[in-house]
Design a protein around this motif. Structure first.
Motif, PDB file in Angstrom:
ATOM      1  N   ASN A  82      53.061 -26.280  -9.555  1.00  0.00           N
ATOM      2  CA  ASN A  82      52.747 -26.022 -10.966  1.00  0.00           C
ATOM      3  C   ASN A  82      51.529 -26.812 -11.449  1.00  0.00           C
ATOM      4  OD1 ASN A  82      53.678 -28.641 -11.335  1.00  0.00           O
ATOM      5  ND2 ASN A  82      55.647 -28.024 -12.201  1.00  0.00           N
ATOM      6  N   TYR A 137      55.868 -30.505  -1.571  1.00  0.00           N
ATOM      7  CA  TYR A 137      56.645 -29.994  -2.707  1.00  0.00           C
ATOM      8  C   TYR A 137      57.302 -28.666  -2.354  1.00  0.00           C
ATOM      9  CZ  TYR A 137      55.307 -33.138  -6.554  1.00  0.00           C
ATOM     10  OH  TYR A 137      55.169 -34.200  -7.396  1.00  0.00           O
ATOM     11  N   SER A 172      51.895 -30.626  -6.737  1.00  0.00           N
ATOM     12  CA  SER A 172      53.018 -29.762  -7.066  1.00  0.00           C
ATOM     13  C   SER A 172      52.471 -28.359  -7.334  1.00  0.00           C
ATOM     14  CB  SER A 172      53.769 -30.287  -8.297  1.00  0.00           C
ATOM     15  OG  SER A 172      52.937 -30.295  -9.440  1.00  0.00           O
ATOM     16  N   SER A 182      58.341 -26.541  -7.364  1.00  0.00           N
ATOM     17  CA  SER A 182      57.989 -27.888  -7.839  1.00  0.00           C
ATOM     18  C   SER A 182      59.195 -28.749  -8.178  1.00  0.00           C
ATOM     19  CB  SER A 182      57.058 -27.823  -9.074  1.00  0.00           C
ATOM     20  OG  SER A 182      55.877 -27.121  -8.788  1.00  0.00           O
TER      21      SER A 182
END
Length: 1493
Positions: A858, A898, A856, A902
């Motif tokens: 993040n 992703y 992801s 995210s």
């Protein structure tokens, strides 16, 4: 059986009743009564109890709670008796009432307060249930009328009967178990009873068999896999106290009825705001269940301890507790752990799997009908991972067991509420919904009990106890027990007069206003009358209390604040109402808050004008400064206390330790700096100065001593992201990378921060901004970078190739999908940038092959897709499942991606659809996107998240709207085979695609029109493509084993191909910083390449670019020939390693797999994979004859006239060495491919080895005798060799053995030689015949005594891949080895008694190197540690240096790999002298203190 009587008088009526119920006041327990009773006996019991209760009602005015209890019980008893059903429950109630009657009739005038509280609580629940019963039943109705009661009425009456019974037990009894018999005894407080009264019951309906020996389970290694969490159970005193006796009786009784009812819901949720007493109820309920043998286990979560806030440790811990309590459950659980490969790491399983495998399955196997157990999980909201909490609730609510129930408590947080709102199969109660008068009465009981133990207050009111002030405080507290508790602590604090505060406490408020008002009053009093300096001290203590990363001791407060401990205690004296301070003299205990609401109050914005208000960022800044002050004062060289570099930290003569304040400062300064913020330039400069100074190295020493090295890199990376200064960002990032790369040696042995980590890093980190310490007496690392682009190769061990790679967003890690079909294991493994398996992130196990992996953006999660059609989400920090698998596709999922924020996940599948998923909930977002007519092989999001591009087996690309799932345009056509990979450019304007049609294309992302390409150059399928982070380049990889960088604007090749992989390259990815390219291949490696375009891919280095299949020495030992998979034969000067003439290129670049020199050294012959045999002039490399076709393995006859060859046609052939013409007919007999041939020294015989597992000897004398095959090997025979005297034959096989055969009789000599752990690919005799050298797929070379088969020395380790060929020098005691790691190595054979000294005596004038020491005097372990024969730690070598390390006995590495030589000339600082590493050595020290090998 009759009770004892006095003389001949008749037994009293009460005694007869007690006899019947098993009650005895003189002899202790009496066996239980029959299971059934007659109506007459039951009637006598009822009449006796009723009479007693009526008597108590008539005479009980002296003690109202006793009278009201009796009155209520009388009504309930009559009602239940009149109801006429539930006889068993009625009997049990009569048992308790009989004892209660005895207590009541003998009750003294002055009832002890504790017992009075119990009766008060009992009276309240009796009154409540009496009212309910009177509404439900009319005792005056006829029996016929009672028969037609509704089922709901009947159920209510039964529950009331049970609740009253449990309430009596809780209030007045304690129970014990023995031999499946439960004994109830009156609590000790009822001291007026002259005789011991007990009630005995058969417990066969409860959980059985707890007396069996369970030691074997506690010792079980399998159960240890469930973790070692401690302090989670309700009995831990740190979890607080239970309910005050007499309080919460109605609630506890109701919970006990739920717990013992097989038909009630299996989950009960007790919720309430902070301070409503949930944990006290949990502890008391657990104690009551434990007394009844109904408690399966308990887990009390808390923010104060890391393990107790980890959702993934709850189920394993409860399973371990239950296994230790119930041996039968433990045995069933042990069987599951042993047999189910999914349970290899229970704490790393999905929550669903944890519950299914660790609780549900063993419970269903062993628990019987009627068994009931309750598992309690308290304060679930205090676990950190809210997503995991929701998943746990989903699992518990979805799956029921016939015997296990769950009691859960928490605050009513949104995530929990949503989970329960979607369920209809649980029961719940909100504590705040309980009627005010019930809670108020319990709060009064709580306060009465607490204040009764305060001597000054109790003595003052003794005559009128309890005083009205208690009710005033209860009114002020409302429904919050924490307010009552805080009020009590405030009133009784040592800095005030308790009796005065008690009298003056008369406010009226409720809820949160009450607690804020109380806190305000407490703080007012605390600061009242203080001088400014005293106020400053108290405020400093508050600031540290609020900002501390964990509770600190008075000692720590004193050191961090620079104050004496007695001043710290004085400062906190005024705060005892809200802060728990250790007793006087216990200065290492923790100072902690009673409740989190106090911190919320202190840092809230409302009281900002108050002198006690704390600004959190300011508090962190002050605490950060205090940490720096402590570190400046205490850190020094050698701070760890390590006494020797030879031992690990755990094995040091004296345990390593730091003072608690220094340990805190070293592991917390970073958070304080980050939370304080970097707006202050001075703060940034302070941090930068620290990281640039010597103290940072002493800090790392300290972290090593306290096992917290991982804190070092994690906080440095946090600082690099939070800092605003470019210099600080770079410095902290580089230093974090250093600590991360060298975590292993620094953590294992502190001195090797200086002796191993620093020398190796100094040799590599030419661009890093780190200020390394000056070290004069440590090893010096000489590193020669690879001539090509390859930086590092990771060997995947037992896994068979990497199918997908992805970098973490910060570039610190790379996640790889690997698998072994043979072992049946498939995983996602996270590696560091240095090539090490990230120790803090376990392998993410899958049941099927993983096809795609994505981080992801993040950085919090990893998504993986597999052939079972599922997508799995993992916590990127822990490797734990973050959700249940995402199910919806009906076939293999080939791709996941992703969205940039995210929030969503896109997936493509063999079911020809694309699906979008909510990344948080795992639920589908839209209907599947359809349109492709073949498997969807690739998906990628546009940088703005608005679009998704897909590539398919239908040879097209399509672009989709990410918001609607509808096609935007497409299909995009142009490719003529499967589109396997797609990616957007960083600016979103272009799309790159790679196809099985061997091309790479770039498209306009807005129109789908071709923009660049097709880019041609690959000779096989293109598997993966990626844009560089700046968008200027595209990288591709292919089944042709190469990697290519292309100019994204022109489509031209921007570099030479990256060669090195020996099998298809299936995944390629750029690092986020654009400096590195990572590739995964089917050759079982992951490789990192230098992606910078300001350097060439190759400087025309002479080494091979693929596996080396054959090596051969010239007869005079001066030259060494090698054949490789790169399609060349090369001849080297054996002394210098220089190339003698340009590489000889094989036809069609066919791999050269066999080489042999003619006896006179004038020629050598080569065999290629395509069956071509060629003769070459050894001095020039020019062809000496036409090609001989058909065979590949070659050998020259001893007289040089004949060449023997063998091949896949199962024959051996002979060729005239001068003309290249065949001689005679092929030799036949093998039934499979022939891999090796060798001549006998006299030239009369040939020996061959084949895939039919046999060795054959061929008679060439003219007699043409046919010999039987030599059998014994159980796998392919890869190599054969005659001994120099011709008496023996050695053979090496895929069965991992070497066999020696008598050349005359063709019988085995001795047993097979074992030692290699994988296939033996090459065997060769030494010139004198005393030794056999072997090379193996296990990457080692071994030397054996040719007569006995005994190993002569330890394995020669150094190659980074299988050793395919070995050759023995005919003149100077050296051997050469060729490997799949593309290197050729020359080794000096060890002497029979190797000296421990290097060949050159150590002095400062003559350099001494690690490889100057002979082989065998030290070892290089798989963990990277070089150890001597005593096991001492000498040096740690990073993974990136191990393959190219010049180690003992290694004279030369020939190949295009990075090599490392370790100079030991000045390395006198070792062992107990390691602290001398900063001092320059003298000549005498260099001579007298050599490296200790």
């Amino acid at each position: 059986m009759s009770a004892p009587t006095a003389g001949p008088s008749k037994p009293r009526k009460r005694d007869k009743v007690k006899q019947f119920f098993g009650i005895d006041r003189s002899k202790g327990p009496i066996p239980p009564p029959p299971a059934t009773t007659t109506k007459e006996t039951r009637s006598r019991s009822f009449e006796g109890v009723k009479t007693v209760l009526e008597t108590v009602v008539s005479v009980g005015d002296a003690f109202p709670p006793l009278k009201s209890t009796a009155a209520g019980m009388l009504v309930i008893l009559k009602a239940v008796e009149a109801y006429g059903e539930n006889r068993e429950e009625f009997r049990k109630l009569l048992d308790r009432l009989e004892v209660l009657s005895e207590i009541m009739t003998s009750c003294p005038a002055n009832v002890p307060q504790g017992v009075g509280d119990r009766f008060s609580g009992l009276a309240r629940i009796v009154e409540e249930k009496k009212d309910i019963l009177e509404r439900r039943l009319d005792p005056n109705r006829s029996s016929l009328e009672r028969v037609i009661l509704s089922p709901q009425d009947k159920e209510e009456v039964l529950k009331i009967t049970q609740e009253i019974r449990f309430a009596i037990e809780i209030a007045l009894f304690k129970s014990t178990f023995q031999n499946e018999v439960r004994t109830l005894q009156v609590v000790d407080g009822v001291g007026w009873l002259k005789d011991k009264i007990t009630v005995i019951e058969d417990a066969s309906g409860a959980i059985r068999g707890v007396e069996r020996d369970i030691k074997f389970l506690r010792r079980s290694e399998l159960l240890k896999k469930l973790g070692d969490v401690e302090g989670a159970e309700y009995s831990n005193p740190e979890r607080g106290t239970g309910c005050t006796p007499g309080s919460r009786l109605a609630l506890l009784a109701m919970l006990l009825v739920w717990a013992t009812d097989p038909t009630s819901p299996h989950v009960f949720w007790l919720s309430g705001p902070a301070g409503t007493g949930k944990t006290a109820v949990s502890k008391t309920l657990c104690a009551e269940l434990d007394e009844r043998r109904l408690l399966g286990g308990s887990f009390f979560c808390t923010l104060k301890e890391r393990d107790l806030q980890d959702v993934y440790l709850i189920i394993p811990t409860l399973a371990r507790i239950l296994a230790e309590t119930r041996p039968d459950f433990g045995s069933a659980l042990q069987d599951i752990l042993e047999s189910d490969h999914k349970c290899r790491t229970p704490t790393k399983m999905t929550l669903d799997s944890q519950y299914t495998k660790l609780i549900h399955e063993p419970a269903e196997k062993v628990f019987q009908s009627g068994d009931l157990l309750v598992i309690c999980i308290d304060a679930l909201d205090e676990c950190k991972n809210t997503d995991a909490i929701a998943q746990l609730l989903t699992v518990l609510l979805r799956t029921t067991t016939r015997s296990v129930k769950f009691m859960l408590t928490s605050r009513p947080e949104i995530a929990l509420r949503e989970s329960f709102e979607s369920s209809t199969i649980h029961r719940q109660l909100r504590l705040y919904d309980i009627e005010d008068h019930i809670v108020r009465a319990d709060v009064i009981l709580f306060l009465t009990e607490r204040f009764r133990n305060v001597r000054a207050i109790y003595q003052h009111y003794e005559g009128t106890w309890p005083p009205p002030e208690i009710e005033q405080i209860a009114d002020f507290s409302g429904k919050l027990f924490i307010v009552a508790f805080t009020a009590f602590k405030y009133i009784t604090a040592p800095n005030g007069v308790s009796i005065e505060r008690f009298k003056e406490f008369n406010r009226q408020s409720d809820g949160i206003e009450a607690i804020d008002s109380l806190y305000s009053d407490i703080m007012d009093k605390a600061f009242k009358g203080l001088k400014p300096r005293e106020q400053e001290l108290v405020h400093s203590c508050l600031s540290l209390l609020v900002s501390a990363q964990h509770p600190l001791s008075p000692h720590d407060y004193g050191r961090l604040l620079g104050k004496d401990i007695h001043l710290i205690r004085e400062a906190f004296k005024a705060l005892h109402a809200v802060v728990q301070v250790p007793e006087e003299g216990v200065d290492d205990g923790s100072i902690s808050i009673y409740h989190a609401s106090f911190v919320d109050y202190v840092i809230s914005h409302a009281p900002r004008e108050q002198k006690w208000a704390v600004e959190k960022s300011v508090a962190h800044a002050a605490t950060g400064d205090a940490c720096f002050r402590i570190m400046d004062l205490m850190l020094c060289f050698g701070i760890s206390g390590a006494q020797t570099s030879y031992l690990s930290n755990n094995d040091q003569p004296t345990p390593l330790n730091l003072s608690s304040e220094l340990a805190y400062a070293c592991t917390s300064w970073g958070e304080h700096v980050v939370y304080a913020g970097f707006e202050s330039e001075a703060r940034q400069q302070k941090v930068e100065a620290f990281l640039n100074g010597e103290a940072v190295w002493y800090w790392l020493e300290a972290l090593s001593a306290i096992k917290a090295v991982n804190y070092g890199y994690s906080i440095l990376w946090k600082i690099s992201k939070a800092a605003t200064s470019t210099e600080l960002q770079t410095l902290s990032n580089d230093l974090g990378d250093f600590v991360h790369t060298f975590e292993a040696p620094i953590s294992h042995s502190t001195p090797h921060l200086y002796l191993s980590a620093t020398p190796f890093s100094s040799a590599l980190s030419r661009e890093a901004q780190i200020s390394f310490p000056t070290l004069e007496s440590v090893p010096i690392v000489h590193h020669r970078p690879s001539a090509g682009r390859e930086i590092l190769s990771i060997n995947l061990g037992s896994y068979m190739g990497c199918s997908c790679l992805v970098f973490s967003p910060d570039g610190k890690y790379i996640a790889a999908a690997v698998g072994s079909q043979k072992l049946g294991t498939y995983s996602v493994i996270v590696y560091t940038r240095g090539g090490h398996h990230a120790p803090e992130i376990p392998a993410m196990m899958h049941p099927h092959r993983v096809r795609s992996v994505a981080y992801s953006p993040n950085g919090r999660c990893i998504a993986s897709a597999s052939t079972d059609g599922a997508i799995r989400i993992w916590d990127a920090q822990t490797g734990m499942p973050a959700s249940e698998p995402l199910q919806g596709h009906t076939d293999t999922v080939w791709a996941v991606a992703y969205s940039p924020d995210s929030t969503y996940i896109a997936s493509g599948s063999a079911d020809k659809t694309i699906r979008l998923w909510d990344a948080q909930t795992g639920l589908p977002v839209l209907q599947p996107s359809t349109g492709h007519t073949g498997t969807v092989c690739a998906v990628a999001y546009s940088p703005d998240g608005k679009y998704i591009v897909s590539g398919s087996a239908d040879d097209t690309l399509r672009v989709w709207d990410a918001q609607t799932g509808r096609a935007v345009f497409g299909p995009i056509t142009g490719h003529t085979d499967i589109v396997r990979s797609v990616a957007y450019s960083p600016d979103g304007n272009h799309i790159v695609s790679g196809s099985y049609d061997r091309t790479v294309r770039i498209w306009d992302a807005h129109t789908g029109q071709a923009a660049v390409g097709p880019m041609r150059g690959h000779t096989d399928k293109v598997r993966s493509v990626a844009f560089s982070p700046d968008g200027r380049f595209v990288v591709s990889c292919s089944d042709d084993k190469t990697v290519q960088i292309w100019d994204a604007r022109t489509g031209e090749a921007a570099s030479e191909r990256f060669d090195g992989h020996t099998a298809a390259v299936v995944s390629v990815v750029y690092s986020p910083d654009g400096k590195c390219i990572a590739t995964g291949a089917l050759d079982n490696t992951i490789r990192f390449w230098d992606a910078r375009m300001d350097r060439p891919a190759s400087d025309l280095a002479p080494g091979h670019s693929a596996a080396i299949w054959a090596v051969a020495y010239s007869p005079d030992g001066k030259f060494l020939a090698s054949g490789s998979g790169d399609g060349t034969v090369r001849v080297w000067d054996a002394q210098t390693g220089d190339l003698s003439f340009p590489p000889i290129r094989m036809d069609n670049n066919m791999p050269a797999i066999s080489i042999a020199y003619s006896p006179d050294g004038e020629y050598f012959v080569s065999g290629s994979e395509d069956g071509t045999v060629r003769l070459w002039h050894a001095r020039t490399g020019k062809p000496a004859s036409d090609a001989m076709s058909g065979h590949r393995c070659v050998a020259f006859s001893p007289d040089g006239s004949t060449i023997a060859s063998a091949s896949g046609d199962k024959t051996v052939r002979l060729w005239d060495a001068r003309t290249g013409e065949p001689r005679d007919e092929p030799l036949t007999g093998h039934t499979n491919m022939v891999n090796a041939v060798a001549w006998s020294p006299d030239g009369k015989h040939l020996v061959s080895g084949a895939n039919d597992n046999t060795v054959r000897v061929w008679d060439l004398t003219g007699a043409q005798r046919v010999f039987e095959p030599m059998t014994g090997h159980t796998d392919t025979v890869w190599s054969v060799a005659y001994s120099p005297d011709g008496r023996h034959i050695a053979s090496g096989s895929g069965d991992k053995t070497i066999r020696i055969w008598d050349a005359g009789t063709r019988q085995p000599v001795g047993k097979p030689i074992t030692g290699h752990t994988e296939a033996v690919r090459s065997v060769v005799y030494s010139p004198n015949g005393s030794c056999i050298a072997s090379g193996s797929t296990d990457r080692t070379i071994r030397l054996w005594d040719a007569q006995t088969g005994v190993p002569l020395f330890s394995p020669i380790i150094g190659h980074g891949a299988p050793v395919i060929s070995v050759a023995s020098s005919p003149t100077d005691g050296r051997i050469a080895s060729g490997s799949m790691d593309i290197t050729l190595r020359i080794w000096k054979l060890p002497q029979e008694n190797p000296t421990q000294m290097p060949r050159t005596p150590p002095t400062l004038d003559v350099p001494v190197y690690l490889h100057d020491y002979p082989h065998g005097v030290y070892t290089v372990g798989s963990d990277g540690w070089i150890r001597n024969s005593a096991g001492h730690l000498l040096l740690w070598v990073p993974l990136s240096h191990r393959t190219g390390l010049y180690c003992g006995g290694l004279e030369r590495i020939i190949g295009n790999i990075a090599t490392t030589k370790v100079e030991l000339t000045k390395a006198i600082a070792h062992g107990e002298n390691w602290l001398m590493c900063r001092d320059p050595p003298s000549h005498d020290e260099a001579h007298n203190r050599p490296w200790p090998v």
